[in-house]
Design a protein around this motif. Sequence first.
Motif, PDB file in Angstrom:
ATOM      1  N   ALA A  34       0.835  -1.205   0.000  1.00  0.00           N
ATOM      2  CA  ALA A  34       0.000   0.000   0.000  1.00  0.00           C
ATOM      3  C   ALA A  34       0.869   1.254   0.000  1.00  0.00           C
ATOM      4  O   ALA A  34       0.609   2.195  -0.760  1.00  0.00           O
ATOM      5  N   ILE A  35       1.903   1.280   0.844  1.00  0.00           N
ATOM      6  CA  ILE A  35       2.806   2.426   0.876  1.00  0.00           C
ATOM      7  C   ILE A  35       3.508   2.582  -0.470  1.00  0.00           C
ATOM      8  O   ILE A  35       3.639   3.695  -0.995  1.00  0.00           O
ATOM      9  N   TYR A  74      10.835   8.086  -0.867  1.00  0.00           N
ATOM     10  CA  TYR A  74      10.765   6.826  -1.609  1.00  0.00           C
ATOM     11  C   TYR A  74      12.138   6.158  -1.682  1.00  0.00           C
ATOM     12  O   TYR A  74      12.243   4.933  -1.590  1.00  0.00           O
ATOM     13  N   CYS A  75      13.192   6.955  -1.828  1.00  0.00           N
ATOM     14  CA  CYS A  75      14.549   6.393  -1.842  1.00  0.00           C
ATOM     15  C   CYS A  75      14.888   5.758  -0.497  1.00  0.00           C
ATOM     16  O   CYS A  75      15.523   4.703  -0.449  1.00  0.00           O
ATOM     17  N   PHE A  76      14.483   6.390   0.598  1.00  0.00           N
ATOM     18  CA  PHE A  76      14.685   5.783   1.915  1.00  0.00           C
ATOM     19  C   PHE A  76      13.899   4.481   2.023  1.00  0.00           C
ATOM     20  O   PHE A  76      14.373   3.503   2.585  1.00  0.00           O
ATOM     21  N   ILE A 136       9.196   8.832   5.732  1.00  0.00           N
ATOM     22  CA  ILE A 136      10.504   8.217   5.963  1.00  0.00           C
ATOM     23  C   ILE A 136      10.492   7.424   7.260  1.00  0.00           C
ATOM     24  O   ILE A 136      10.950   6.271   7.303  1.00  0.00           O
ATOM     25  N   VAL A 137       9.969   8.001   8.328  1.00  0.00           N
ATOM     26  CA  VAL A 137       9.948   7.317   9.627  1.00  0.00           C
ATOM     27  C   VAL A 137       9.088   6.057   9.557  1.00  0.00           C
ATOM     28  O   VAL A 137       9.500   4.981  10.020  1.00  0.00           O
ATOM     29  N   ILE A 138       7.908   6.143   8.948  1.00  0.00           N
ATOM     30  CA  ILE A 138       7.025   4.972   8.847  1.00  0.00           C
ATOM     31  C   ILE A 138       7.701   3.854   8.050  1.00  0.00           C
ATOM     32  O   ILE A 138       7.695   2.693   8.462  1.00  0.00           O
ATOM     33  N   THR A 139       8.312   4.210   6.928  1.00  0.00           N
ATOM     34  CA  THR A 139       8.934   3.173   6.105  1.00  0.00           C
ATOM     35  C   THR A 139      10.160   2.575   6.782  1.00  0.00           C
ATOM     36  O   THR A 139      10.402   1.371   6.656  1.00  0.00           O
ATOM     37  N   ARG A 140      10.917   3.377   7.526  1.00  0.00           N
ATOM     38  CA  ARG A 140      12.070   2.819   8.242  1.00  0.00           C
ATOM     39  C   ARG A 140      11.589   1.876   9.350  1.00  0.00           C
ATOM     40  O   ARG A 140      12.195   0.831   9.571  1.00  0.00           O
TER      41      ARG A 140
END
Length: 157
Positions: A7-8, A62-64, A139-143
């Motif tokens: 989803a992200i 997106y790169c993170f 960025i925080v959510i994806t990390r």
Amino acid sequence: MNKINKAIDMVMNFFLALSMFALLLGGTWQIFTRWILRDPSTFTDEFLRYALIWSSMIGSAYCFYKNEHLALDLFSSKATGVAKIIISCFIEFSIIFFVVYVFVWGGLKVSMNATNSSSVMRIPFKVLYAVLPVSGVLIVITRIIKYVMLFLGKEEK
């Protein structure tokens, strides 16, 4: 966890594609009005500036997310064992601290305190600066998702 990841990925891809399409259309219109009509569009000039800022900030998030960000891995690539784990944890903690402090907290303060608006489009700068906390939260959510998947042993390459 894979559903959240997909989803992200879909949301970020959609916004990046939308911003790239807007940049393409705006740039084409700017070239057309400048060279064919000999009267450059001031609206398009300002729109392209803001769209580029938004697309670059969402693109950095997106790169993170894809682990393709610019990294200086001089020490972590040479370290092994426990030292490598400690260095990697320190680097990741530093990234999260910087993103939360500068992008989220600083971005919120800047966007909340902005009082000006753009000269041509009449959009408040609050809207332009809002990309900082949005990008920081992404960025925080994806990390965090990457950390959870790493500890569950389901990390994707």
